[in-house]
Design a protein around this motif. Structure first.
Motif, PDB file in Angstrom:
ATOM      1  N   LEU A   1      39.210  14.082  36.511  1.00 37.95           N
ATOM      2  CA  LEU A   1      38.525  13.421  35.407  1.00 37.95           C
ATOM      3  C   LEU A   1      39.478  13.316  34.226  1.00 37.95           C
ATOM      4  O   LEU A   1      40.005  14.323  33.758  1.00 37.95           O
ATOM      5  CB  LEU A   1      37.268  14.198  35.003  1.00 37.95           C
ATOM      6  N   LEU A   2      39.696  12.088  33.772  1.00 36.58           N
ATOM      7  CA  LEU A   2      40.535  11.825  32.600  1.00 36.58           C
ATOM      8  C   LEU A   2      39.635  11.467  31.431  1.00 36.58           C
ATOM      9  O   LEU A   2      38.828  10.527  31.523  1.00 36.58           O
ATOM     10  CB  LEU A   2      41.509  10.681  32.894  1.00 36.58           C
ATOM     11  N   ILE A   3      39.744  12.221  30.333  1.00 36.49           N
ATOM     12  CA  ILE A   3      38.994  11.915  29.113  1.00 36.49           C
ATOM     13  C   ILE A   3      40.009  11.464  28.071  1.00 36.49           C
ATOM     14  O   ILE A   3      40.734  12.277  27.489  1.00 36.49           O
ATOM     15  CB  ILE A   3      38.184  13.137  28.624  1.00 36.49           C
ATOM     16  N   GLU A   4      40.089  10.158  27.855  1.00 39.53           N
ATOM     17  CA  GLU A   4      41.142   9.546  27.039  1.00 39.53           C
ATOM     18  C   GLU A   4      40.618   8.225  26.476  1.00 39.53           C
ATOM     19  O   GLU A   4      40.090   7.398  27.237  1.00 39.53           O
ATOM     20  CB  GLU A   4      42.387   9.321  27.910  1.00 39.53           C
ATOM     21  N   ASP A   5      40.758   8.017  25.170  1.00 38.87           N
ATOM     22  CA  ASP A   5      40.198   6.821  24.552  1.00 38.87           C
ATOM     23  C   ASP A   5      41.158   5.633  24.530  1.00 38.87           C
ATOM     24  O   ASP A   5      40.735   4.502  24.324  1.00 38.87           O
ATOM     25  CB  ASP A   5      39.721   7.126  23.133  1.00 38.87           C
ATOM     26  N   SER A   6      42.443   5.857  24.767  1.00 37.08           N
ATOM     27  CA  SER A   6      43.425   4.777  24.751  1.00 37.08           C
ATOM     28  C   SER A   6      43.500   4.117  26.127  1.00 37.08           C
ATOM     29  O   SER A   6      43.808   4.767  27.126  1.00 37.08           O
ATOM     30  CB  SER A   6      44.804   5.309  24.363  1.00 37.08           C
ATOM     31  N   VAL A   7      43.249   2.792  26.163  1.00 36.00           N
ATOM     32  CA  VAL A   7      43.310   2.063  27.425  1.00 36.00           C
ATOM     33  C   VAL A   7      44.725   2.099  27.990  1.00 36.00           C
ATOM     34  O   VAL A   7      44.923   2.210  29.209  1.00 36.00           O
ATOM     35  CB  VAL A   7      42.836   0.600  27.231  1.00 36.00           C
ATOM     36  N   HIS A   8      45.723   2.031  27.106  1.00 31.37           N
ATOM     37  CA  HIS A   8      47.116   2.062  27.558  1.00 31.37           C
ATOM     38  C   HIS A   8      47.404   3.351  28.326  1.00 31.37           C
ATOM     39  O   HIS A   8      47.965   3.321  29.436  1.00 31.37           O
ATOM     40  CB  HIS A   8      48.063   1.949  26.358  1.00 31.37           C
ATOM     41  N   PHE A   9      47.004   4.483  27.764  1.00 25.60           N
ATOM     42  CA  PHE A   9      47.289   5.758  28.424  1.00 25.60           C
ATOM     43  C   PHE A   9      46.340   6.015  29.599  1.00 25.60           C
ATOM     44  O   PHE A   9      46.709   6.719  30.540  1.00 25.60           O
ATOM     45  CB  PHE A   9      47.265   6.896  27.410  1.00 25.60           C
ATOM     46  N   GLN A  10      45.150   5.443  29.559  1.00 30.16           N
ATOM     47  CA  GLN A  10      44.293   5.496  30.751  1.00 30.16           C
ATOM     48  C   GLN A  10      45.012   4.850  31.934  1.00 30.16           C
ATOM     49  O   GLN A  10      45.044   5.402  33.035  1.00 30.16           O
ATOM     50  CB  GLN A  10      42.981   4.757  30.495  1.00 30.16           C
ATOM     51  N   ASN A  11      45.593   3.677  31.679  1.00 24.96           N
ATOM     52  CA  ASN A  11      46.283   2.949  32.743  1.00 24.96           C
ATOM     53  C   ASN A  11      47.535   3.680  33.209  1.00 24.96           C
ATOM     54  O   ASN A  11      47.812   3.762  34.416  1.00 24.96           O
ATOM     55  CB  ASN A  11      46.652   1.542  32.266  1.00 24.96           C
ATOM     56  N   LEU A  12      48.298   4.219  32.261  1.00 25.19           N
ATOM     57  CA  LEU A  12      49.537   4.920  32.616  1.00 25.19           C
ATOM     58  C   LEU A  12      49.237   6.162  33.456  1.00 25.19           C
ATOM     59  O   LEU A  12      49.859   6.389  34.510  1.00 25.19           O
ATOM     60  CB  LEU A  12      50.308   5.307  31.349  1.00 25.19           C
ATOM     61  N   ILE A  13      48.293   6.961  33.004  1.00 26.21           N
ATOM     62  CA  ILE A  13      47.947   8.184  33.741  1.00 26.21           C
ATOM     63  C   ILE A  13      47.356   7.839  35.102  1.00 26.21           C
ATOM     64  O   ILE A  13      47.632   8.507  36.110  1.00 26.21           O
ATOM     65  CB  ILE A  13      46.985   9.060  32.915  1.00 26.21           C
ATOM     66  N   SER A  14      46.564   6.774  35.168  1.00 32.59           N
ATOM     67  CA  SER A  14      45.996   6.350  36.447  1.00 32.59           C
ATOM     68  C   SER A  14      47.095   5.988  37.439  1.00 32.59           C
ATOM     69  O   SER A  14      47.018   6.334  38.627  1.00 32.59           O
ATOM     70  CB  SER A  14      45.069   5.150  36.243  1.00 32.59           C
ATOM     71  N   LEU A  15      48.131   5.297  36.969  1.00 33.47           N
ATOM     72  CA  LEU A  15      49.251   4.931  37.835  1.00 33.47           C
ATOM     73  C   LEU A  15      49.989   6.165  38.338  1.00 33.47           C
ATOM     74  O   LEU A  15      50.364   6.248  39.514  1.00 33.47           O
ATOM     75  CB  LEU A  15      50.219   4.008  37.077  1.00 33.47           C
ATOM     76  N   ILE A  16      50.189   7.142  37.450  1.00 34.90           N
ATOM     77  CA  ILE A  16      50.887   8.373  37.843  1.00 34.90           C
ATOM     78  C   ILE A  16      50.067   9.146  38.870  1.00 34.90           C
ATOM     79  O   ILE A  16      50.590   9.630  39.880  1.00 34.90           O
ATOM     80  CB  ILE A  16      51.177   9.250  36.608  1.00 34.90           C
TER      81      ILE A  16
END
Length: 208
Positions: free
Chosen positions: A84-99
């Motif tokens: 579960l990722l709790i993050e409000d920035s779409v940019h970092f949501q996408n980056l962490i999802s890729l990792i």
């Protein structure tokens, strides 16, 4: 007549790390078991918990012995992990999802954009890993982290904090971050993968 001085026997103890390995659990889970009184322990002058092996074995015996714990641990290693990722920035949501997708291709990743939604999802999912930004809309990130760490429901969940705050800026949150891996957002690509590696299912070659 000679006198024999009997030295009191020292109880057989182990560290929380040893107990965690014996039980097939996370160290944090064992610490919570001690706090709840399920395992007998005391703290050394240095602040380290020492657990009575007799209480550890009694806990195992009451639940079917060590083999059951080992089987449960093996099952945990083999199943797909929930993150579960709790993050409000779409940019970092996408980056962490890729990792995550690269490092844990079989993992199930859920994303919440604010702390309230994240807390609700955490309660429903009981994820293996929580990735949390300490600055979140709708909730104090430090309070959220502290609550999750202390709640028995999340005893088996690992926690990683991701943040844009530097070390000096994180000082007011030190009480919540103690003992938790913290990854600065500029270092996600290099520092997050090694932390995720511990969640990867063990292959037959590794298990041999």
């Amino acid at each position: 007549m000679s006198r024999v001085n009997h030295i009191p026997s020292v109880p057989d103890t182990c560290s929380t790390t040893e107990a965690a390995q014996r039980l097939g659990m996370a160290v944090r889970s064992v610490q919570l078991m001690v706090d709840r009184g399920e395992l007998q322990a005391w703290k050394t002058p240095g602040g380290h918990r020492r657990i009575l092996r007799s209480s550890l074995e009694a806990w195992l015996d009451a639940r079917g012995g060590g083999s059951a714990a080992a089987s449960q641990s093996a099952a945990e290693r083999g199943r797909a992990k929930t993150l579960l990722l709790i993050e409000d920035s779409v940019h970092f949501q996408n980056l962490i999802s890729l990792i995550v997708k690269r490092e844990l291709p079989d993992a199930e990743l859920h994303v919440a954009a604010d702390g309230i939604a994240g807390l609700a999802l955490a309660g429903r999912l009981e994820p293996d890993l929580l990735l949390i930004d300490i600055l979140l809309p709708g909730i104090d990130g430090a309070a959220l982290i502290t609550s999750l760490r202390s709640h028995p429901q999340f005893a088996r969940s690992r926690l990683i904090v991701v943040t844009a705050l530097d070390e000096a800026q994180r000082e007011p949150y030190r009480f919540a971050l103690e003992g938790v891996p913290v990854v600065h957002k500029t270092a996600l690509v290099t520092e997050l993968p090694p932390l995720l590696a511990g969640l990867a299912p063990r292959t037959a070659a590794h298990a041999a």
